[in-house]
Write a protein that holds these residues in place. Structure first.
Motif, PDB file in Angstrom:
ATOM      1  N   ALA A  56      -7.586   8.495  31.164  1.00 20.96           N
ATOM      2  CA  ALA A  56      -8.592   8.013  30.216  1.00 20.96           C
ATOM      3  C   ALA A  56      -9.882   8.835  30.262  1.00 20.96           C
ATOM      4  CB  ALA A  56      -8.896   6.544  30.487  1.00 20.96           C
ATOM      5  N   ILE A  57     -10.345   9.164  31.470  1.00 19.85           N
ATOM      6  CA  ILE A  57     -11.613   9.888  31.582  1.00 19.85           C
ATOM      7  C   ILE A  57     -11.475  11.299  31.022  1.00 19.85           C
ATOM      8  CG2 ILE A  57     -13.288  10.833  33.216  1.00 19.85           C
ATOM      9  CD1 ILE A  57     -12.624   8.353  34.985  1.00 19.85           C
ATOM     10  N   THR A  58     -10.412  11.994  31.432  1.00 17.92           N
ATOM     11  CA  THR A  58     -10.178  13.345  30.930  1.00 17.92           C
ATOM     12  C   THR A  58     -10.006  13.324  29.419  1.00 17.92           C
ATOM     13  OG1 THR A  58      -8.969  13.701  32.969  1.00 17.92           O
ATOM     14  CG2 THR A  58      -8.833  15.442  31.326  1.00 17.92           C
ATOM     15  N   ARG A  59      -9.343  12.289  28.915  1.00 18.51           N
ATOM     16  CA  ARG A  59      -9.096  12.205  27.484  1.00 18.51           C
ATOM     17  C   ARG A  59     -10.428  12.106  26.732  1.00 18.51           C
ATOM     18  NH1 ARG A  59      -5.716   7.317  25.597  1.00 18.51           N
ATOM     19  NH2 ARG A  59      -4.630   7.881  27.498  1.00 18.51           N
ATOM     20  N   ALA A  60     -11.327  11.264  27.229  1.00 19.43           N
ATOM     21  CA  ALA A  60     -12.632  11.129  26.582  1.00 19.43           C
ATOM     22  C   ALA A  60     -13.374  12.471  26.598  1.00 19.43           C
ATOM     23  CB  ALA A  60     -13.456  10.056  27.288  1.00 19.43           C
ATOM     24  N   GLU A  61     -13.302  13.176  27.732  1.00 24.81           N
ATOM     25  CA  GLU A  61     -13.941  14.496  27.823  1.00 24.81           C
ATOM     26  C   GLU A  61     -13.345  15.460  26.820  1.00 24.81           C
ATOM     27  OE1 GLU A  61     -14.750  14.425  32.629  1.00 24.81           O
ATOM     28  OE2 GLU A  61     -13.431  15.951  31.762  1.00 24.81           O
ATOM     29  N   MET A  62     -12.022  15.411  26.707  1.00 24.86           N
ATOM     30  CA  MET A  62     -11.342  16.346  25.812  1.00 24.86           C
ATOM     31  C   MET A  62     -11.652  16.042  24.347  1.00 24.86           C
ATOM     32  SD  MET A  62      -9.866  18.694  27.374  1.00 24.86           S
ATOM     33  CE  MET A  62      -8.889  19.320  26.008  1.00 24.86           C
ATOM     34  N   ARG A 114       3.469  17.914  24.073  1.00 22.57           N
ATOM     35  CA  ARG A 114       3.250  18.470  25.413  1.00 22.57           C
ATOM     36  C   ARG A 114       2.633  19.850  25.247  1.00 22.57           C
ATOM     37  NH1 ARG A 114       8.694  18.946  26.667  1.00 22.57           N
ATOM     38  NH2 ARG A 114       8.881  18.651  24.424  1.00 22.57           N
ATOM     39  N   ASP A 115       1.936  20.338  26.257  1.00 23.50           N
ATOM     40  CA  ASP A 115       1.227  21.603  26.063  1.00 23.50           C
ATOM     41  C   ASP A 115       2.187  22.772  25.862  1.00 23.50           C
ATOM     42  OD1 ASP A 115       1.735  22.818  28.781  1.00 23.50           O
ATOM     43  OD2 ASP A 115       0.685  21.008  29.385  1.00 23.50           O
ATOM     44  N   LEU A 116       3.387  22.692  26.476  1.00 22.96           N
ATOM     45  CA  LEU A 116       4.395  23.735  26.331  1.00 22.96           C
ATOM     46  C   LEU A 116       3.855  25.130  26.610  1.00 22.96           C
ATOM     47  CD1 LEU A 116       6.394  22.564  23.181  1.00 22.96           C
ATOM     48  CD2 LEU A 116       7.111  22.468  25.552  1.00 22.96           C
ATOM     49  N   LEU A 117       2.956  25.226  27.583  1.00 19.55           N
ATOM     50  CA  LEU A 117       2.517  26.559  28.006  1.00 19.55           C
ATOM     51  C   LEU A 117       3.698  27.241  28.686  1.00 19.55           C
ATOM     52  CD1 LEU A 117      -1.034  25.793  29.451  1.00 19.55           C
ATOM     53  CD2 LEU A 117      -0.406  26.584  27.167  1.00 19.55           C
ATOM     54  N   GLN A 138      -4.341  21.536  28.350  1.00 22.58           N
ATOM     55  CA  GLN A 138      -4.460  21.076  26.972  1.00 22.58           C
ATOM     56  C   GLN A 138      -5.446  21.955  26.199  1.00 22.58           C
ATOM     57  OE1 GLN A 138      -2.132  18.904  27.321  1.00 22.58           O
ATOM     58  NE2 GLN A 138      -1.946  18.581  25.128  1.00 22.58           N
ATOM     59  N   ARG A 139      -6.517  22.383  26.889  1.00 20.63           N
ATOM     60  CA  ARG A 139      -7.481  23.277  26.236  1.00 20.63           C
ATOM     61  C   ARG A 139      -6.832  24.609  25.878  1.00 20.63           C
ATOM     62  NH1 ARG A 139     -13.388  22.306  28.919  1.00 20.63           N
ATOM     63  NH2 ARG A 139     -12.811  20.276  29.719  1.00 20.63           N
ATOM     64  N   PRO A 153      -2.528  15.243  20.940  1.00 20.05           N
ATOM     65  CA  PRO A 153      -2.921  16.334  21.838  1.00 20.05           C
ATOM     66  C   PRO A 153      -3.325  15.877  23.233  1.00 20.05           C
ATOM     67  CG  PRO A 153      -4.580  15.999  20.118  1.00 20.05           C
ATOM     68  CD  PRO A 153      -3.399  15.159  19.757  1.00 20.05           C
ATOM     69  N   PHE A 154      -3.816  14.637  23.366  1.00 21.68           N
ATOM     70  CA  PHE A 154      -4.317  14.230  24.682  1.00 21.68           C
ATOM     71  C   PHE A 154      -3.550  13.055  25.274  1.00 21.68           C
ATOM     72  CE2 PHE A 154      -8.215  15.590  22.196  1.00 21.68           C
ATOM     73  CZ  PHE A 154      -8.063  16.920  22.574  1.00 21.68           C
ATOM     74  N   ALA A 155      -2.353  12.800  24.741  1.00 22.65           N
ATOM     75  CA  ALA A 155      -1.605  11.617  25.171  1.00 22.65           C
ATOM     76  C   ALA A 155      -1.280  11.650  26.656  1.00 22.65           C
ATOM     77  CB  ALA A 155      -0.326  11.487  24.364  1.00 22.65           C
ATOM     78  N   SER A 156      -1.098  12.865  27.204  1.00 25.13           N
ATOM     79  CA  SER A 156      -0.638  12.955  28.592  1.00 25.13           C
ATOM     80  C   SER A 156      -1.793  12.865  29.598  1.00 25.13           C
ATOM     81  CB  SER A 156       0.113  14.264  28.794  1.00 25.13           C
ATOM     82  OG  SER A 156      -0.745  15.343  28.504  1.00 25.13           O
TER      83      SER A 156
END
Lengths: 272, 251
Positions: free
Chosen positions: A185-191, A102-105, A159-160, A179-182
Motif C-alpha cells: 500500500a505505501i509503495t503504491r501510494a508513492e508510485m 507484471r513488470d516482465l523485466l 515498476q518504474r 501497473p501497481f497491483a503487485s
C-alpha cells in the motif's frame, strides 16, 4: 520526450490528426468474445488527447482484454476501436505502448537495457539507446540504477523501469494494466504520486486499468466503471483533482471521498 | 564452496577405503567364490591406470572423439530442430509425438545394424551417440521456448519488435537454461552410446579395449577403462555446467 521518440511519433501519427498534440482513443459499440464467452458488449469509451481515462471493474470483467484491443493486440468482434484515427491493428500497435500487469523485466538485461528495448527494436545502436533511456532515468529518479539487474531492484523500482520502458517507446498512447497491483500500500501510494508527476512532465493519452477505485480517481481525469462480464460502461465519473501534487490531501478531500463512494456504489451495482 | 564438496568426498573416500580393505583381504573374492585376481583393489586399479597410461590414453582419445563429434552434431541439429518446431505449429503437431515415441526404441541395440551398414569405422558410433543425444536436447529446448510468457511476447509486439527480435531478445534467452539441461543429460548418455557402438564392432576405443580385457580376464585394466570413461563423462558434464554458470548469469 526523447528526440528519437518524437521523430517516431511524428512519423507514426496520421497527418490527418488535428487539434492538440497527442492522440485520442475512441471506442464505439465494441464487442468481443473468446469463442462462446462474451467478454465485452456494446462498450463506448472516449479518451481525449493527453487525457487519462481510468477503468475500474470487477475482476475478470475483461479489462485486460479491452487494453489489448486498444493496443492492437486483438481484434474486436463488433464495433470500432480507433487510436489517433487508425482502426487497423497495425496502426493501433504503432500508436500504443502496452504495460502488462507484471513488470516482465527481462532478467538477462540490465535496467537500462530493459528500458531501451523499444529503441533497440527499432534499430538503435546499444550505446545510443542507452544514452536516450539514460536521460529518462535521471528525470524519473532512477539515476544510479542503470546497470542494476532487475533482480536487484525493489518492487517499486522494477515498476518504474517497466513504466519507463513503456514511455521510451515514444508512443502517444499508453495502455497501463494494473501497473501497481503487485505493490504494498505505501509503495503504491508513492508510485501513484510518481506516475502523476511523470504524466505532468510528459503528458500522454493514457488508458489505465485498475481494481483500485482510489488509484483510478487520483490518476485519471475521468473514470469509467465497468460491469461484470460481458463488460460495458455502467457509469462515468469526473475526477475532482486529477494528479494533484499532494496525493494525501487530494484523496482525503470530502469532494474526492464523495465521488469515490459513488464509484464504489456503481461498482457493486454493476457486479451484482 | 568447499564445504559443499566435503561430505560427498568423505563418503567417496570411505567407500573406496572399504573396497580396498575388502578386496585386498580377499573378503569379496571369498564371498563371491572367485579367484583373487578377478577382484582388483582400488590400489591395483590405480597401478593399472599408471602402467597402461599410453594404451588407455590412445583408446580414450578415440572414444572421446566419437562422443564429442556425435554430441556436437546432435547439439546443432537438435537446437535447430527445436527452433523449427517452435516456429511451425503444424510441423510440431506432425512430428513431436513421433519424436517422443521414437524414444521407446532402444537406440543402442540398433548399433549392430549400423555396423553391418557402415562398417567398423567411426560412422556407426557417431550415429549412435548423435541419436541418443538428440532427444534430450530437442525436448528440453522446445520446452524452454514454449515456456515464454505470452504477455512478454505481447509486450515485445507493442515495443515494435519483429518476430526475429522477439526470438533473439526474449525466447532464446528464456530457453537457454533448458537447452543446457538437455545438453548435460545428453553428454552423460553420449559416453554410454559410444561404448555400445564400440561393443557392436570396432578396432579401437575404450569400449573395444574393455572387450579385449574381458576376454583376457584383465579385470584391473577393465576397471581402469571404467574409471577413464567415468572421468570423461564427469569432465564433459562439468564443462557444460561451468559454461552454463558463465552464460546464464541471471539465474
Amino acid at each position: 520526450m526523447p528526440a528519437e521518440a518524437r521523430e517516431f511519433v511524428a512519423e507514426g501519427a496520421s497527418p490527418a490528426t488535428e487539434g492538440p498534440p497527442g492522440v485520442a482513443v475512441s471506442i464505439r459499440g465494441l464487442g468481443h468474445s473468446y469463442g462462446e464467452l462474451r467478454t465485452i458488449e456494446r462498450l463506448d469509451l472516449e479518451a481525449p488527447a493527453h487525457g487519462v481515462v481510468g477503468l475500474v471493474g470487477p475482476s475478470g470483467c475483461g479489462k485486460s482484454t479491452l487494453l489489448e484491443l486498444i493496443s492492437g493486440l486483438q481484434e474486436p468482434v463488433a464495433g470500432e476501436v480507433e487510436v489517433g484515427g487508425a482502426g487497423d491493428p497495425r496502426g493501433r500497435l504503432t500508436r500504443c505502448a502496452y504495460m502488462p500487469q507484471r513488470d516482465l523485466l527481462l532478467p538477462w538485461l540490465s535496467a537500462i537495457d530493459n528500458a531501451a528495448l523499444a529503441l533497440r527494436n527499432r534499430g538503435a545502436r546499444r550505446r545510443a539507446a542507452r544514452r536516450e533511456a539514460g536521460r529518462l532515468f535521471e528525470r524519473f529518479g532512477l539515476a544510479g540504477f542503470e546497470g542494476a539487474a532487475p533482480a536487484e531492484l525493489s518492487g517499486g523500482m522494477r515498476q518504474r523501469v517497466a513504466f519507463l520502458r513503456t514511455l521510451v517507446a515514444g508512443k502517444p498512447v499508453l495502455a497501463l494494466d494494473e501497473p501497481f497491483a503487485s505493490l504494498d500500500a505505501i509503495t503504491r501510494a508513492e508510485m501513484q504520486e510518481w506516475l502523476a508527476a511523470a504524466l505532468r512532465a510528459d503528458p500522454r493519452t493514457v488508458v489505465l486499468v485498475t481494481h483500485d477505485v482510489e488509484e483510478a480517481l487520483y490518476l485519471s481525469d475521468r473514470v469509467a466503471v465497468l460491469s461484470a462480464r460481458p463488460a460495458r460502461v455502467v457509469e462515468e465519473l469526473q475526477a475532482p483533482s486529477p494528479r494533484a501534487p499532494d496525493r494525501d490531501a487530494a484523496v482525503t478531500d470530502p469532494g474526492f471521498v464523495a465521488v469515490r463512494e459513488r464509484a464504489m456504489l456503481a461498482l457493486r451495482g454493476g457486479a451484482g | 564452496m568447499s564445504r559443499r564438496w566435503l561430505l560427498p568426498a568423505l563418503v567417496l573416500a570411505t567407500m573406496v577405503g572399504a573396497w580396498q580393505v575388502a578386496a585386498s583381504s580377499g573378503a569379496i573374492a571369498a564371498t563371491l567364490r572367485l579367484e583373487d585376481f578377478l577382484v582388483p583393489a582400488p590400489s591395483e586399479i590405480a597401478a593399472s591406470l599408471w602402467e597402461n597410461r599410453s594404451l588407455l590414453a590412445d583408446n580414450a582419445w578415440v572414444t572421446l572423439q566419437e562422443v564429442l563429434l556425435g554430441f556436437g552434431f546432435a547439439l546443432v541439429v537438435g537446437l535447430g530442430a527445436a527452433v523449427v518446431l517452435h516456429l511451425s505449429e503444424t510441423l510440431r503437431r506432425a512430428t513431436y509425438p513421433l519424436i517422443v515415441a521414437s524414444q521407446t526404441v532402444p537406440i543402442i541395440v540398433i548399433a549392430p545394424i549400423l555396423v553391418v551398414w557402415f562398417g567398423y569405422g567411426i560412422g556407426p558410433k557417431l550415429a549412435i551417440v548423435a541419436l541418443i543425444c538428440f532427444f534430450p536436447i530437442v525436448v528440453n529446448t522446445l520446452d524452454g521456448l514454449r515456456s515464454v510468457d505470452p504477455d512478454a511476447t505481447k509486450m515485445m509486439r507493442t515495443l515494435d519488435a519483429s518476430r526475429w527480435q522477439t526470438f533473439r531478445r526474449v525466447e532464446a534467452p528464456t530457453a537457454l537454461p533448458y537447452a543446457f539441461s538437455g545438453a548435460k543429460i545428453a553428454v552423460a548418455v553420449a559416453v554410454i552410446g559410444a561404448v555400445f557402438g564400440e561393443w557392436a564392432g570396432s578396432d579401437s576405443g575404450l569400449g573395444h579395449l574393455m572387450l579385449l580385457d574381458n576376454a583376457q580376464l584383465e579385470t584391473a585394466r577393465l576397471f581402469a577403462s571404467v574409471v577413464v570413461l567415468s572421468a570423461i563423462a564427469i569432465a564433459l558434464f562439468g564443462l557444460l555446467a561451468l559454461a552454463e554458470r558463465r552464460i546464464v548469469t541471471w539465474r
